[in-house]
Scaffold this active site. Sequence first.
Site: not given
Length: 153
Positions: A86, A37, A124, A13
């Site tokens: 990514r 989440k 993460s 990030h």
Amino acid sequence: MYPGSFDPLTNGHLDIIQRASKVFDMVIVGVLENGNKKPLFTATERLEMIKEVTKDLENVKAEAFSGLLVDFAGQHNASVILKGLRTVADFEYEFQMALLNKALNPNYETMFMMTDSKYSYISSSMVKEVARLKGSLDGLIPYSIIHKIKEKY
Ligand code: COA
């Protein structure tokens, strides 16, 4: 507008934020407050970590938001929603979100920045898994916030 959960912010990030700060006049990091989440860090904690690691970037600011991303972007007159890509696996989901955001408000363009290859495997969740199992976080998240995640476990 660079939105995300940032639970926690990773080196991937940060790389996107640093590169975006060279391309755009202003970068607003939007921290999603109440997504689907269940976050490990509160929105305030996530914001503090982002502010800490971006304090030397004058044209970067961070703010928490809830509700629709396009509404938050509108409040800041942001014209571009920036996302990091990514792997190919990210593409399908990101493409869908970009189209949905366009349908919700056609004024915003989503732009993608390729993640540096050395960060392409970081997420993460992986960082949290490594921390939970007491592995080394060196190279995964900014050095100055490593203690914050260690404290959580
Ligand atoms: N480097 C490292 N990791 C990256 C990365 C990068 N460059 N880019 C994404 N990731 C990872 C994150 O670490 C995260 O990993 P995790 O799943 O292990 O936690 C994962 O990619 C997903 O990122 P996240 O920050 O959760 O973002 P998201 O792509 O799921 O979207 C919002 C978050 C805020 C953009 C989205 O939920 C949103 O817009 N919400 C507001 C409500 C709304 O407007 N909904 C309609 C539009 S969808």
